[in-house]
Enzyme design. Structure first.
Site: not given
Ligand code: XLS
Ligand code: NI
Ligand code: NI
Length: 434
Positions: A99, A102, A230, A266, A269, A294, A305, A307, A337
């Site tokens: 991003h 970041d 996404e 993702e 998600h 992702d 989430d 991750d 991700d």
């Molecule tokens: C958040 C998203 C984010 C996107 C990019 O849950 O996964 O990280 O991949 O903005």
């Molecule tokens: Ni993501």
């Molecule tokens: Ni995410």
């Protein structure tokens, strides 16, 4: 800088007990006609790897990042980028994603933030040149700053909307400059907290307008990367408009955007949306819109989430079955991700975590290949629909029949019997391949 191993992580094979070696991922090994590296096109997420500090809603950061001086200076941001490229080199990952906010600090004004971004992008450009690493996709962070609390492209405030547009314009420019192969739109705050204060139709119209402007600008600057949406159903918002693959596809179709976007799916998600990853992948694939992944996973009984790094072999197998079915990625890849657990606070855990994910995908690929070579699953599916290959079924598929034709057929036919679905047999074939 000796934070990461002094040498790149090597393949040592399944017998190795070395936590800093690959047991299964061998970049140049050919599986089903392609090297592992080309099947996966692994990407590393700048936000988790470099900016994730391990904080959670109940506690501060735990991560030890000895290279980071904790300031918002440009030189710290540039140094972080150098450490990141060293990390990519050590784990053998060719792509990354970021991003705007970041990689570079958000400053007091938009003009200053743009300038800061340019300075860090200079460094990223040099690092890409000297290392050969590539940008899988770039994106703009339209969800952290308080101005975006009520949305960006769906904010009720036109000045916020304009600010978001300016940020996306700039993020597209730097993505283009870095040769990005894609650009992702994740609408973290594009949704609502409650419908009681929301004009949903108006917000959706605004979002579509926003994306059309991005498509126009893409053409204007000659950016040829793939645009991705996404999906995610909620978190941070109560409801996000891009809630799942089907909702995204419907939105894109409704607003005449489907030709310009693919989906970046993702794992966590998908599960938040109450679906499996395969469901989301299959839905996107059926619409010819499966673009990128992702890669991560959640904990089913936790519900948010989280991750986590994707280490579940069943998951990586099913993901690879979907990717192999579509013949592999074109512009997309498997972007981790994913973040290590708050408890895995040492910098070396970043290496461990990526090794774990890469090895799990290597096994997933081999298992998926075995399932395909074995052929029983595909043959079963083909046979399951065989009544549509000829006779009345073929007439239905080719659009030759009316309800009256089918009534005539059914009246003259005996009570139909459908064959067993054999789910348990199929599950057991997959298990045999694992
Ligand atoms: C958040 C998203 C984010 C996107 C990019 O849950 O996964 O990280 O991949 O903005
Ligand atoms: Ni993501
Ligand atoms: Ni995410």
């Amino acid at each position: 800088m000796s934070t990461f191993p002094s040498e790149a992580v090597k393949y040592e094979g399944p017998e190795s007990k070395n936590p800093l070696a690959f047991k299964h991922y061998k970049a140049d090994e050919v599986v089903a006609g392609k090297t592992m590296k080309d099947w996966f096109r692994f990407g590393c997420a700048y936000w988790h790897t470099m900016r994730g500090n391990g904080s959670d809603p109940f506690g501060v950061g735990t991560a030890d990042h000895p290279w980071d001086d904790g300031t918002d200076s440009i030189s710290n941001a540039q140094n972080r980028a150098r450490v990141f490229f060293d990390f990519l080199e050590k784990v053998g990952i060719d792509y990354y994603c970021f991003h705007d906010r970041d990689v570079a600090p958000e400053c007091a004004t938009l003009a200053e933030s743009n300038k800061a971004l340019d300075q860090v992008v200079d460094t990223l450009e040099e690092l890409q040149k000297s290392s050969g690493k590539k940008l899988l996709w770039g994106t703009a962070c339209l969800f952290v700053h308080p101005r975006y609390q009520q949305g960006a492209a769906t904010s009720p405030n036109a000045d916020v909307y304009a600010y978001a547009a300016a940020q996306v314009k700039k993020a597209m420019e730097v993505t283009h400059r870095l040769g990005g192969e894609g650009y992702t739109f994740w609408g973290g705050r594009e949704g609502y907290a409650t419908l009681l204060n929301t004009d949903m139709k108006r917000e959706l119209d605004h979002l579509a307008r926003f994306l059309h402007m991005a498509v126009d600008y893409k053409k204007e600057i000659g950016f040829e990367g793939q645009f991705y949406i996404e999906p995610k159903p909620q978190e941070p918002m109560t409801h996000q408009y891009d809630s799942d693959s089907a909702a995204c596809l419907n939105f894109l179709r409704e607003y005449d955007l489907l030709d310009h976007f693919k989906l970046n799916i993702e794992t966590n998600h998908a599960t938040l949306a109450g679906h499996t990853m395969e469901h989301e992948l299959a839905t996107a694939h059926a619409a010819n819109a499966l673009g990128s992944i992702d890669a991560n996973m959640g904990t089913a009984n936790v519900g948010w989430d989280t991750d986590q790094f994707p280490t579940d072999l069943y998951l990586t197998t099913q993901t690879m079955l979907a990717i192999m079915k579509m013949g592999g990625f074109t512009t997309g890849g498997l972007n981790f991700d994913a973040k290590r657990r708050r408890e895995s606070w040492e910098a070396i855990d970043l290496v461990h975590a990526h090794i774990a994910g890469m090895d799990a995908f290597a096994r997933g690929l081999k298992i998926a290949d075995k399932v395909r070579q074995d052929g029983r699953v595909d043959a079963f599916i083909k046979e399951r629909y065989a009544t549509f290959d000829s006779g009345i079924g073929a007439d239905i598929e080719s659009g030759k029949t009316s309800l009256a034709d089918l009534e005539k057929y059914a009246l003259s036919n005996q009570e139909p019997m459908v064959a067993s679905g054999r789910q348990e047999v199929i599950e057991s074939i997959i298990n045999d391949c694992i």
